[in-house]
Design a protein around this motif. Structure first.
Motif, PDB file in Angstrom:
ATOM      1  N   ASP A 139      50.166  -8.828  45.257  1.00 50.27           N
ATOM      2  CA  ASP A 139      49.245  -8.460  44.192  1.00 50.27           C
ATOM      3  C   ASP A 139      48.237  -7.407  44.647  1.00 50.27           C
ATOM      4  N   LEU A 140      47.920  -7.381  45.934  1.00 51.24           N
ATOM      5  CA  LEU A 140      46.959  -6.429  46.473  1.00 51.24           C
ATOM      6  C   LEU A 140      47.664  -5.423  47.367  1.00 51.24           C
ATOM      7  N   LEU A 141      47.190  -4.174  47.319  1.00 55.81           N
ATOM      8  CA  LEU A 141      47.755  -3.129  48.166  1.00 55.81           C
ATOM      9  C   LEU A 141      47.011  -3.025  49.493  1.00 55.81           C
ATOM     10  N   ASP A 142      45.752  -3.412  49.487  1.00 51.60           N
ATOM     11  CA  ASP A 142      44.965  -3.460  50.717  1.00 51.60           C
ATOM     12  C   ASP A 142      43.778  -4.376  50.469  1.00 51.60           C
ATOM     13  N   TYR A 143      43.201  -4.902  51.543  1.00 52.85           N
ATOM     14  CA  TYR A 143      42.152  -5.911  51.400  1.00 52.85           C
ATOM     15  C   TYR A 143      41.299  -5.942  52.652  1.00 52.85           C
ATOM     16  N   ILE A 144      39.977  -5.897  52.475  1.00 51.83           N
ATOM     17  CA  ILE A 144      39.052  -5.970  53.602  1.00 51.83           C
ATOM     18  C   ILE A 144      37.915  -6.908  53.228  1.00 51.83           C
ATOM     19  N   GLU A 145      37.643  -7.885  54.076  1.00 51.05           N
ATOM     20  CA  GLU A 145      36.482  -8.754  53.870  1.00 51.05           C
ATOM     21  C   GLU A 145      35.295  -8.145  54.597  1.00 51.05           C
ATOM     22  N   MET A 146      34.241  -7.861  53.851  1.00 52.31           N
ATOM     23  CA  MET A 146      33.033  -7.307  54.443  1.00 52.31           C
ATOM     24  C   MET A 146      32.124  -8.411  54.959  1.00 52.31           C
ATOM     25  N   ASP A 147      32.170  -9.560  54.309  1.00 52.97           N
ATOM     26  CA  ASP A 147      31.361 -10.706  54.690  1.00 52.97           C
ATOM     27  C   ASP A 147      32.116 -11.939  54.215  1.00 52.97           C
ATOM     28  N   GLN A 148      32.402 -12.843  55.128  1.00 51.42           N
ATOM     29  CA  GLN A 148      33.291 -13.958  54.822  1.00 51.42           C
ATOM     30  C   GLN A 148      32.915 -14.665  53.524  1.00 51.42           C
ATOM     31  N   GLU A 149      33.838 -14.643  52.577  1.00 51.17           N
ATOM     32  CA  GLU A 149      33.732 -15.300  51.273  1.00 51.17           C
ATOM     33  C   GLU A 149      32.747 -14.621  50.315  1.00 51.17           C
ATOM     34  N   LEU A 151      31.739 -11.035  50.155  1.00 51.43           N
ATOM     35  CA  LEU A 151      32.043  -9.702  49.651  1.00 51.43           C
ATOM     36  C   LEU A 151      33.341  -9.201  50.259  1.00 51.43           C
ATOM     37  N   ALA A 152      34.228  -8.728  49.400  1.00 54.37           N
ATOM     38  CA  ALA A 152      35.486  -8.132  49.832  1.00 54.37           C
ATOM     39  C   ALA A 152      35.738  -6.881  49.015  1.00 54.37           C
ATOM     40  N   ILE A 153      36.546  -5.987  49.564  1.00 54.18           N
ATOM     41  CA  ILE A 153      36.961  -4.780  48.866  1.00 54.18           C
ATOM     42  C   ILE A 153      38.477  -4.754  48.856  1.00 54.18           C
ATOM     43  N   ALA A 154      39.059  -4.482  47.704  1.00 53.48           N
ATOM     44  CA  ALA A 154      40.518  -4.516  47.582  1.00 53.48           C
ATOM     45  C   ALA A 154      41.026  -3.281  46.849  1.00 53.48           C
ATOM     46  N   SER A 210      33.558 -11.117  45.233  1.00 57.03           N
ATOM     47  CA  SER A 210      33.795 -12.240  46.140  1.00 57.03           C
ATOM     48  C   SER A 210      35.301 -12.412  46.352  1.00 57.03           C
ATOM     49  N   THR A 211      35.665 -13.113  47.393  1.00 59.62           N
ATOM     50  CA  THR A 211      37.072 -13.385  47.666  1.00 59.62           C
ATOM     51  C   THR A 211      37.735 -14.067  46.473  1.00 59.62           C
ATOM     52  N   ALA A 212      37.052 -15.051  45.917  1.00 61.52           N
ATOM     53  CA  ALA A 212      37.624 -15.799  44.784  1.00 61.52           C
ATOM     54  C   ALA A 212      37.782 -14.917  43.559  1.00 61.52           C
ATOM     55  N   ALA A 213      36.759 -14.099  43.273  1.00 59.92           N
ATOM     56  CA  ALA A 213      36.812 -13.253  42.083  1.00 59.92           C
ATOM     57  C   ALA A 213      37.924 -12.215  42.188  1.00 59.92           C
ATOM     58  N   ILE A 214      38.068 -11.617  43.355  1.00 53.33           N
ATOM     59  CA  ILE A 214      39.129 -10.634  43.536  1.00 53.33           C
ATOM     60  C   ILE A 214      40.495 -11.307  43.440  1.00 53.33           C
ATOM     61  N   GLY A 215      40.611 -12.490  44.001  1.00 49.30           N
ATOM     62  CA  GLY A 215      41.868 -13.227  43.901  1.00 49.30           C
ATOM     63  C   GLY A 215      42.253 -13.507  42.457  1.00 49.30           C
ATOM     64  N   ASN A 216      41.290 -13.965  41.674  1.00 47.07           N
ATOM     65  CA  ASN A 216      41.556 -14.251  40.261  1.00 47.07           C
ATOM     66  C   ASN A 216      41.898 -12.979  39.485  1.00 47.07           C
TER      67      ASN A 216
END
Length: 222
Positions: A139-149, A151-154, A210-216
């Protein structure tokens, strides 16, 4: 006594896969670096490719002779040898290196490094595993966690419900709790997004949340 003069360079200690990647990347960016490696065969391999000296960085005298105290940052790439990792980090702390980044192979190892004074602890295998877990589903082409749980950038394809609408019209941030930072359209370069950015089915979105929001958000139908 006058303060010690420091360079803006980075000391990279240990040229395993992690240390080599750090040193080579810094060198490509034209940053001032010096690598320290104990293994003579590795020193011979990298001689002429990057600035390097042969020394045992767990020996304080060897570090001092290499000028370690003059560097503004140091990366301890030695991870599998716990005792050496701790001794090297402690030596750098004693030398007053302002920014020490140390590789850890476990949470316990990381806690020890933090306790003795490492400013930043890196978990390459753990972080790579977390990143891979978010990518293997496709579902994601790339993914980086900036701060665990927190903030993430996808990088991802847009969900079907965004196609043909501006970001204001689709209300992405309100409905999905993610922010679209930019868009890469087919045949065009990256552009920052605003409320009037129109999303097409061939676009690639750069989103944060957030990790959860990006996942959803990434699981929305395409």
């Amino acid at each position: 006594m006058s303060p010690r003069r420091r360079t803006s360079g980075t000391l990279v200690i240990g040229l395993g896969r992690f240390g080599e990647a750090v040193a080579a990347s810094l060198d490509r960016l034209d940053k001032e670096i010096l690598a320290i490696e104990k293994d003579m065969s590795l020193v011979q391999h990298f001689t002429g490719l990057i600035p390097i000296v042969q020394a045992d960085a767990s020996d304080m005298e060897a570090l001092e002779q290499a000028g370690a105290a003059e560097f503004s940052a140091a990366v301890v790439g030695v991870g599998s040898a716990l005792e050496a990792s701790v001794l090297i980090t402690a030596n750098l702390v004693d030398l007053g290196v302002p920014s020490i980044w140390a590789k850890a192979t476990s949470r316990e190892h990381g806690r020890i490094l933090k306790r003795i004074g490492a400013h930043h602890v890196i978990y390459p295998e753990f972080d790579a595993g977390r990143r891979a877990a978010h990518l293997v589903g496709g579902d994601l082409l790339d993914y980086i966690e900036m701060d665990q749980e927190e903030l993430a950038i996808a990088k991802m394809r847009p969900p079907r419900e965004l196609e043909g609408f501006t970001l204001a019209e689709s209300q992405v941030e309100t409905r999905y709790h993610v922010r679209v930072l930019g868009v890469i359209s087919q045949g065009e370069s990256f552009r920052y997004a605003d409320s009037q950015t129109l999303v097409e089915d061939s676009d690639i979105l750069i989103v944060s949340g957030s990790t959860a929001a990006i996942g959803n958000f990434s699981e929305r139908p395409r």
